[in-house]
Design a protein around this motif. Sequence first.
Motif, short mmCIF file in Angstrom:
data_model
loop_
_atom_site.label_atom_id
_atom_site.label_comp_id
_atom_site.label_asym_id
_atom_site.label_seq_id
_atom_site.Cartn_x
_atom_site.Cartn_y
_atom_site.Cartn_z
N THR A 57 -53.06 -94.74 97.29
CA THR A 57 -53.15 -93.54 96.46
C THR A 57 -54.58 -93.28 96.02
N ASN A 58 -55.39 -94.31 95.93
CA ASN A 58 -56.81 -94.14 95.64
C ASN A 58 -57.62 -93.84 96.90
N SER A 87 -48.51 -94.08 92.15
CA SER A 87 -49.18 -94.97 91.19
C SER A 87 -50.70 -94.82 91.25
N PRO A 88 -51.35 -94.60 90.11
CA PRO A 88 -52.81 -94.54 90.10
C PRO A 88 -53.46 -95.89 90.37
N ILE A 135 -52.44 -86.86 92.72
CA ILE A 135 -51.10 -87.31 92.33
C ILE A 135 -50.23 -86.13 91.92
N GLY A 180 -48.44 -100.84 91.19
CA GLY A 180 -49.37 -100.23 92.12
C GLY A 180 -49.32 -100.84 93.51
N ARG A 230 -53.00 -101.22 83.58
CA ARG A 230 -53.87 -100.87 84.70
C ARG A 230 -54.85 -101.97 85.06
N TYR A 256 -60.02 -85.29 93.28
CA TYR A 256 -59.83 -86.17 92.13
C TYR A 256 -58.47 -86.85 92.20
N LEU A 257 -58.44 -88.10 91.74
CA LEU A 257 -57.24 -88.93 91.86
C LEU A 257 -56.02 -88.27 91.22
N PHE A 258 -56.13 -87.83 89.98
CA PHE A 258 -54.95 -87.31 89.29
C PHE A 258 -54.58 -85.91 89.77
#
Length: 503
Positions: free
Chosen positions: A175-176, A169-170, A190, A127, A257, A185-187
């Motif tokens: 990326t956040n 990368s979450p 992505i 990450g 994670r 929403y995060l995903f």
Amino acid sequence: MSSDDPKPGLGLAFLPIALTFVVLGIQLFVFDTFTPHVPLVLGIAITALMGRYIGLSWKDMEEGMLQVVSLGLPAVGILMLVGMITGVWIASGTVPTLIFYGLELLDPTIFLAAATLLCAVVSVSLGTSWGTVGTVGLALMGIGAGFGLPAHWTAAAVVSGAFFGDKLSPLSDTTNLAPAVTGVYLFSHIRNLLPTTLPTMAIALVLYGIAGVWLIDDQAASFERIAAINEGLSSSFTLSWWTVLPVILVIAMAVKRLPALPVLFTGVLLGGLTAVIFQGASVQNLFAFAFSGYEISTGVSEIDNLLNRGGIQSMTWVITLLLIALSFGGILERTGCMKVLIEALVARAQTFPRLQTSAIGSSMATNIIAGDPYLAITLTGRMFGPAYRGKGYSMLNLSRATEEGGTLISPLIPWNAGGAVVITSLGLTVSGADMTDLLYIPLAFACWLSPLFGVLYAYTGWFSPKACEDEQQEWIENDEDIMDMDQFHKDVQRTRNSVYRMN
């Protein structure tokens, strides 16, 4: 900055930025010195004078700087840990082992493509592109040197892979940050990155494959040079698969994670333990390696140039640049300079393709001007949001635009935090008249191709979703600002006509 605060006109907003770049140009091209620190400090002073001119107090501007600097403090922690882990992992034999077996096992012709893929996998897992560059990237620079590849080609492959992985990368902070600023929403964010990221990565791998065949010849891939490097490594370090254990365990923790800072610090501890067990290092030595870096003299120039590095001290150039750049970005935001310039871009974006292109360009410009990817993502996401909602387009388009101009362009700007990390961690030469190593910038294909795909999709309508009913309802429930674009452009035209009549 509230709506009641004074703000400059367009010309005045651009003035401190232009003057700062003049000073920066003098430093780089007249004085022939690549140290952007003092020009950026002068930029802060120039902006502060402009802020006082429009009626802002020093306390207001200071608070603006401190607010933005606070956003970058986790990055400072990562940089210090990268310095520590570099020195300790060299001392532990971890980096030398990776170089040794890389030279033994890898085919030189596929090395660049393989390096890109490896950095991408590690960066997705960790990450952090910076952590990837400072650890695995350093080992790959050694392997590339052994194969006789120019440093800028190896650096380009490392940068392409590391920042590609960071973008997807979450666990990545940027990326956040992008979905947090734009309210998606995060995903989902992505997934929406894949249409631009995957094609650019595929193109980059093909180009690196072609370059590998083109660059490697019998002279470049000298077996004598490789043998000399491996002999020097094996005589100076105890090399075994056990010394690679810190890398494996750090990646395993990242896959679970766990937060980046604790994972990297654990990597320092594991490297120190490995150095004590396998290399006979003392605790006192470890403290010195973590702070001042590793020192070695093998008589093999490739090894000595690569392994004499690391430690917290090696990151002070980058850390001070990061803090100064964040302060410059903070005062530009607090005085309203960035807001005025971005509003000018929005005013000219009457169609979605122009809006998307302006958002990508705004993120890139903020990266160039302020030297910070966090500010580039945050400012662009906040300022362009109402316009996207006003046009009825999903905020996923904006979150992708901020990353394409923010995360991926950051390492291509030498005075940016990302570019400074790349130059320092990989040991690139940018002093005096020798700027050859900066050729990694145009060769980092995965970084600059992605924004181009973003612009292409905006004009073709591909992968540019409209906001669904649920998303629009969410805007209303959250009381989000939705710009009336027709009225906005009428107001802009009315202002222009008024100014024209006055003249």
